[in-house]
Motif scaffolding. Structure first.
Motif, short mmCIF file in Angstrom:
data_model
loop_
_atom_site.label_atom_id
_atom_site.label_comp_id
_atom_site.label_asym_id
_atom_site.label_seq_id
_atom_site.Cartn_x
_atom_site.Cartn_y
_atom_site.Cartn_z
N LEU A 109 18.30 12.64 0.70
CA LEU A 109 17.82 13.88 0.09
C LEU A 109 17.42 13.64 -1.36
O LEU A 109 16.39 14.16 -1.83
N ALA A 110 18.22 12.87 -2.08
CA ALA A 110 17.90 12.58 -3.49
C ALA A 110 16.60 11.80 -3.62
O ALA A 110 15.78 12.07 -4.50
N PHE A 111 16.39 10.82 -2.73
CA PHE A 111 15.17 10.02 -2.75
C PHE A 111 13.96 10.90 -2.41
O PHE A 111 12.92 10.84 -3.08
N ASN A 112 14.11 11.75 -1.41
CA ASN A 112 12.99 12.59 -0.98
C ASN A 112 12.67 13.71 -1.96
O ASN A 112 11.55 14.24 -1.97
N HIS A 113 13.65 14.08 -2.79
CA HIS A 113 13.42 15.13 -3.78
C HIS A 113 12.31 14.74 -4.76
O HIS A 113 11.54 15.59 -5.22
N ASN A 114 12.25 13.43 -5.08
CA ASN A 114 11.17 12.91 -5.95
C ASN A 114 10.44 11.79 -5.21
O ASN A 114 10.29 10.67 -5.73
N LEU A 115 10.02 12.11 -3.99
CA LEU A 115 9.51 11.08 -3.09
C LEU A 115 8.34 10.30 -3.69
O LEU A 115 8.34 9.06 -3.68
N GLU A 116 7.34 10.99 -4.20
CA GLU A 116 6.15 10.29 -4.71
C GLU A 116 6.53 9.38 -5.87
O GLU A 116 6.08 8.22 -5.92
N ALA A 117 7.35 9.87 -6.78
CA ALA A 117 7.75 9.06 -7.94
C ALA A 117 8.58 7.85 -7.49
O ALA A 117 8.41 6.74 -8.02
N GLU A 118 9.47 8.05 -6.53
CA GLU A 118 10.29 6.95 -6.03
C GLU A 118 9.41 5.87 -5.38
O GLU A 118 9.61 4.67 -5.61
N LEU A 119 8.44 6.29 -4.59
CA LEU A 119 7.58 5.32 -3.91
C LEU A 119 6.67 4.61 -4.89
O LEU A 119 6.44 3.39 -4.76
N LEU A 120 6.16 5.33 -5.87
CA LEU A 120 5.32 4.69 -6.88
C LEU A 120 6.14 3.68 -7.69
O LEU A 120 5.64 2.61 -8.07
N GLY A 121 7.41 4.02 -7.95
CA GLY A 121 8.28 3.09 -8.65
C GLY A 121 8.52 1.83 -7.84
O GLY A 121 8.48 0.71 -8.38
N LEU A 122 8.78 1.99 -6.54
CA LEU A 122 8.96 0.83 -5.68
C LEU A 122 7.69 0.00 -5.62
O LEU A 122 7.73 -1.24 -5.67
N GLN A 123 6.56 0.67 -5.49
CA GLN A 123 5.28 -0.04 -5.43
C GLN A 123 5.06 -0.87 -6.70
O GLN A 123 4.64 -2.04 -6.63
N ALA A 124 5.39 -0.30 -7.85
CA ALA A 124 5.22 -1.02 -9.11
C ALA A 124 6.16 -2.23 -9.18
O ALA A 124 5.77 -3.32 -9.62
N GLU A 125 7.40 -2.05 -8.76
CA GLU A 125 8.35 -3.16 -8.77
C GLU A 125 7.92 -4.29 -7.84
O GLU A 125 8.09 -5.48 -8.16
N LEU A 126 7.34 -3.94 -6.71
CA LEU A 126 6.89 -4.96 -5.77
C LEU A 126 5.67 -5.70 -6.32
O LEU A 126 5.61 -6.94 -6.27
N THR A 127 4.71 -4.98 -6.83
CA THR A 127 3.47 -5.63 -7.29
C THR A 127 3.71 -6.50 -8.53
O THR A 127 3.01 -7.49 -8.73
N THR A 128 4.70 -6.11 -9.34
CA THR A 128 5.01 -6.92 -10.53
C THR A 128 6.13 -7.92 -10.28
O THR A 128 6.53 -8.65 -11.18
N ALA A 185 0.84 -1.20 0.00
CA ALA A 185 0.00 0.00 0.00
C ALA A 185 0.88 1.25 0.00
O ALA A 185 1.90 1.31 0.69
N PHE A 186 0.48 2.27 -0.76
CA PHE A 186 1.29 3.49 -0.85
C PHE A 186 1.47 4.13 0.53
O PHE A 186 2.55 4.60 0.86
N ALA A 187 0.41 4.12 1.34
CA ALA A 187 0.50 4.72 2.68
C ALA A 187 1.56 4.01 3.52
O ALA A 187 2.29 4.64 4.29
N ASN A 188 1.65 2.68 3.38
CA ASN A 188 2.65 1.93 4.14
C ASN A 188 4.06 2.25 3.64
O ASN A 188 4.99 2.41 4.44
#
Length: 352
Positions: free
Chosen positions: A35-54, A13-16
């Motif tokens: 800092l680099a990860f947080n600069h594009n936080l939403e995109a980084e988390l969505l990318g991780l979420q996609a990698e996990l679900t697939t 879940a994105f919230a988790n």
């Protein structure tokens, strides 16, 4: 035995994942990779979420370094995005699996910790004549991957969650080599097992507790060792009967052999508590608790390093205050008021 399923939607879940990123950055949020990860936080988390679900997620390479504190250890730092995944996984499975842990396992658990372990140890030491203290030899490098996965499968049945756990375990980097033989092994048997977890991972710390949870129950329930404390790979069993502790040691070693673990042959001994016994950097005596000399020397080295880093503008006052407060809190668990004044009143921090 309850096995948990349908955990994957909560883990991915994105919230988790967002909350996991907040947990992973504590004390580290000004580091360049964070800092680099947080600069594009939403995109980084969505990318991780996609990698996990697939199921295309793969752990990145570790950064490793060695410390001697007090013994030689290899510390492995996972990439920051992997640490976010570790927090996302543990935030879901840890509360469920911890229900099966004994109360007297104190490492890496909310509401526990080294100071409460020391308090419990002291209470047992002052009410018993003897203590059997053991240290598992090369614990993290010795953890057998197949055994660990089997233990986890006794508790978790969600196939997607097990895939992620296996991916993290299989992604462990090579640790210090351990070649130990157990009953039934031939000369080449130890080379056929994948072993070792990186000490720096949150998941490794949690898996290390799972690995010894059955052993804890064995000591408490089968050996009736009610006065027992464990902190990571250090454990102690107390009794007024020395012979009972000798028998218990043999039974413990037999059980640990099933996990392909051995106790340290020198550090694992029976002591008279009245003569004092060492635990987590302190020496517990009948009427006082002292800081061990080795712990004090390491602390003094850290304080000198703080002075050097402050002098060259590598850290500021907040970091110094936090470090000193942490060390003062640690010392306060012993009879150390004069020692604290001797150390801290003489500290001087100056810039170039």
């Amino acid at each position: 035995m309850k096995r948990y399923g349908n955990l994957w939607p909560n883990i991915t879940a994105f919230a988790n994942l967002f909350d996991a990123a907040r947990q992973a950055q504590k004390g580290k949020r000004f580091r360049p990779n964070v800092l680099a990860f947080n600069h594009n936080l939403e995109a980084e988390l969505l990318g991780l979420q996609a990698e996990l679900t697939t199921k295309t997620y793969r752990p990145g390479p570790y950064r490793t370094f060695e410390i001697v504190d007090p013994k030689r250890r290899m510390i492995s730092a996972a990439p920051y995005r992997d640490r976010v995944v570790h927090h996302a996984l543990c935030s879901v499975i840890a509360p469920l699996l911890e229900r099966g842990f004994i109360d007297d396992s104190y490492a890496n658990r909310i509401g526990k910790g080294s100071h409460k372990a020391l308090e419990r140890f002291t209470g047992f030491a002052r009410s018993n004549r003897y203590v059997l203290q053991c240290d598992i030899q090369k614990y993290f490098p010795s953890i057998d991957h197949a055994v660990l996965k089997g233990l986890i499968r006794r508790k978790i049945k969600c196939p997607d969650t097990l895939w992620l756990i296996d991916t993290i375990i299989d992604g462990s980097n090579e640790q210090f080599p351990v070649v130990e033989h157990f009953p039934g092994d031939d000369m080449l048997t130890p080379l056929s097992f994948r072993r070792g977890l990186p000490i720096g991972n949150l998941t490794s710390q949690f898996f290390a507790n799972i690995y010894l949870s059955g052993f804890d129950h064995f000591v408490k329930e089968t050996l009736n060792g009610q006065q027992y404390v464990r902190y990571v790979d250090d454990f102690a069993l107390f009794s007024d009967d020395r012979a009972l502790l000798g028998d218990a040691r043999q039974a413990m070693e037999d059980y640990l052999a099933i996990l392909r673990l051995k106790v340290h042959p020198i550090k694992s001994q029976i002591f008279e508590t009245g003569q004092g016994c060492n635990f987590l950097g302190f020496r517990v005596l009948p009427r006082q608790i002292r800081v061990r000399a080795g712990s004090l020397r390491r602390a003094q080295r850290r304080l000198k390093l703080l002075q050097v880093r402050y002098k060259y503008y590598q850290i500021g006052i907040p970091e110094i205050v936090q470090s000193i407060q942490s060390w003062e809190a640690h010392l306060s668990h012993g009879n150390t008021w004069r020692l604290q004044r001797q150390i801290f009143d003489s500290l001087v921090f100056a810039r170039r």
